[in-house]
Design an enzyme around this catalytic site. Structure first.
Site, PDB file in Angstrom:
ATOM      1  N   ASP A 144      -2.944  -5.476  -3.913  1.00 44.23           N
ATOM      2  CA  ASP A 144      -2.798  -4.557  -2.931  1.00 44.23           C
ATOM      3  C   ASP A 144      -1.079  -3.691  -3.467  1.00 44.23           C
ATOM      4  OD1 ASP A 144      -3.772  -1.862  -1.802  1.00 44.23           O
ATOM      5  OD2 ASP A 144      -3.269  -3.110   0.323  1.00 44.23           O
ATOM      6  N   HIS A 186      -1.499  -6.031   6.008  1.00 45.63           N
ATOM      7  CA  HIS A 186      -3.158  -6.233   6.044  1.00 45.63           C
ATOM      8  C   HIS A 186      -2.327  -7.916   7.572  1.00 45.63           C
ATOM      9  CE1 HIS A 186      -2.937  -5.840   1.457  1.00 45.63           C
ATOM     10  NE2 HIS A 186      -3.129  -4.753   2.338  1.00 45.63           N
ATOM     11  N   SER A 233       1.181  -8.888   3.085  1.00 46.32           N
ATOM     12  CA  SER A 233       0.422  -8.947   3.322  1.00 46.32           C
ATOM     13  C   SER A 233       0.484 -10.088   3.871  1.00 46.32           C
ATOM     14  CB  SER A 233      -0.667  -8.682   2.061  1.00 46.32           C
ATOM     15  OG  SER A 233      -1.608  -9.322   2.572  1.00 46.32           O
ATOM     16  N   THR A 234      -0.039 -11.732   3.388  1.00 52.95           N
ATOM     17  CA  THR A 234       0.552 -12.671   3.522  1.00 52.95           C
ATOM     18  C   THR A 234       1.794 -12.973   3.847  1.00 52.95           C
ATOM     19  OG1 THR A 234      -1.306 -13.587   2.218  1.00 52.95           O
ATOM     20  CG2 THR A 234      -0.286 -15.685   3.490  1.00 52.95           C
ATOM     21  N   MET A 248      -1.325 -11.993  -0.914  1.00 51.77           N
ATOM     22  CA  MET A 248      -1.937 -12.584  -2.228  1.00 51.77           C
ATOM     23  C   MET A 248      -2.492 -11.332  -1.829  1.00 51.77           C
ATOM     24  SD  MET A 248      -5.090 -14.658  -1.496  1.00 51.77           S
ATOM     25  CE  MET A 248      -3.639 -15.639  -0.494  1.00 51.77           C
TER      26      MET A 248
END
Length: 331
Positions: free
Chosen positions: A267, A173, A147-148, A264
């Site tokens: 998930d 993401h 993600s991030t 973050m």
């Protein structure tokens, strides 16, 4: 993962198109059944090479048939009983090329691998010993979630993957509009072929499938041989969701290697635990190299992680866990 036989077919490409040539050259490089002898843009460049080294297969761009050098080159091919000819064309009217050998229409790059499969299936006619592809059904499968900070993290991890890496499914993401450009960037930087996943796409070694810019989860099909895009509701607050991907491969047990990278939230953490409990090998990025130590931290806290590693060691660790030697980083 051993190959069926040591011999490959030598292929000479004659094509003035740089774009089409790159596609074919990249496909041949990933296919253990073939070895690219050379790429020539003209018949003059190809003539002496063909005469001296006698390639098993010559692939000629169809538009070159009208070139004034073709009659002389074709006469050479007629004299070489051991060399077969294929025509690579974007023109559906291929009847006038039939006397030259097999003709393959290539309206887009997706046909290139089909052409190579067809060519290998006709190996007896072409006079070389076929070398089989890896059996995907028995191969390890790699899955990665991020993600991030994941855009650069994935670039670092996949740069360690060789051209014959295990089939790999990725959920990052990212805004849907940016996925296509992200996949193209990874494809340019990596030895493996990186593509946006499509529903029903066959999973092959040497390929990395990135969850596409659609409101759908990327999962493994029930057969275990293809990608599946699932429009089910969000999981862990995301669609596509890392958990959805990880949960779909749990049934493969110890044939799965999985990595959870910077991001973050949580998930992927529960899905990673399910993979570990099923016998798969699990890796998480460490705190010091994460942009956001969220998803990997949750995975570590719930006991989902076998190896917690800095970013620069995750790519080699995935390849090692999949049973393949790392073949050098692409820079």
């Amino acid at each position: 993962m051993s190959l069926a036989a040591p011999m490959t077919a030598t292929l000479l490409l004659i094509d003035p198109s740089a774009i089409r040539s790159r596609r074919l050259i990249k496909a041949v490089a990933r296919d253990p059944r073939f070895t690219l002898m050379a790429h020539c843009k003209t018949f003059a460049d190809a003539y002496n090479l063909t005469e001296s080294r006698k390639p098993a297969v010559v692939a000629i761009a169809a538009e070159l048939v009208s070139n004034r050098g073709f009659p002389m080159y074709n006469a050479l091919l007629d004299a070489l009983d051991s060399t077969s000819v294929i025509m690579c064309t974007t023109n559906a009217d291929t009847a006038r090329f039939r006397t030259l050998g097999q003709t393959f229409e290539l309206p887009d790059s997706s046909r290139i691998e089909a052409m190579l499969d067809d060519l290998a299936a006709r190996s007896a006619r072409f006079g070389f010993q076929q070398v089989g592809k890896r059996n995907t059904a028995n191969s390890r499968l790699a899955v990665i979630g991020a993600s991030t900070g994941g855009v650069e993290a994935l670039t670092a991890v996949l740069s360690h993957f060789p051209a014959d890496c295990p089939p790999t499914l990725v959920v990052q993401h990212i805004g849907h509009d940016f996925v296509s450009g992200f996949a193209r960037r990874l494809d340019r930087l990596c030895a493996a072929k990186v593509v946006e996943a499509s529903d029903g796409a066959r999973i092959e070694p040497g390929h990395v499938y990135v969850a596409p810019g659609l409101p759908a989860h990327l999962t493994l099909s029930t057969t275990g041989l293809s990608c599946q895009l699932d429009p089910a509701p969000s999981q862990s607050g995301h669609r596509p969701s890392v958990d959805a991907l990880f949960n779909s491969v749990e049934r493969l047990g110890d044939r799965v290697v999985a990595a959870l990278l910077t991001g973050m939230g949580q998930d992927g953490a529960k899905g990673l635990l399910r993979i570990r409990n099923a016998g798969g090998h699990t890796i998480a990025q460490d705190r010091d190299t994460c942009v956001v130590y969220g998803m990997p931290r949750v995975a570590q806290d719930i006991g989902a992680v076998i190896q917690q590693l800095p970013l620069n060691r995750i790519g080699p660790a995935l390849i090692e866990a999949a049973g393949l030697p790392e073949k050098g980083r692409v820079t």
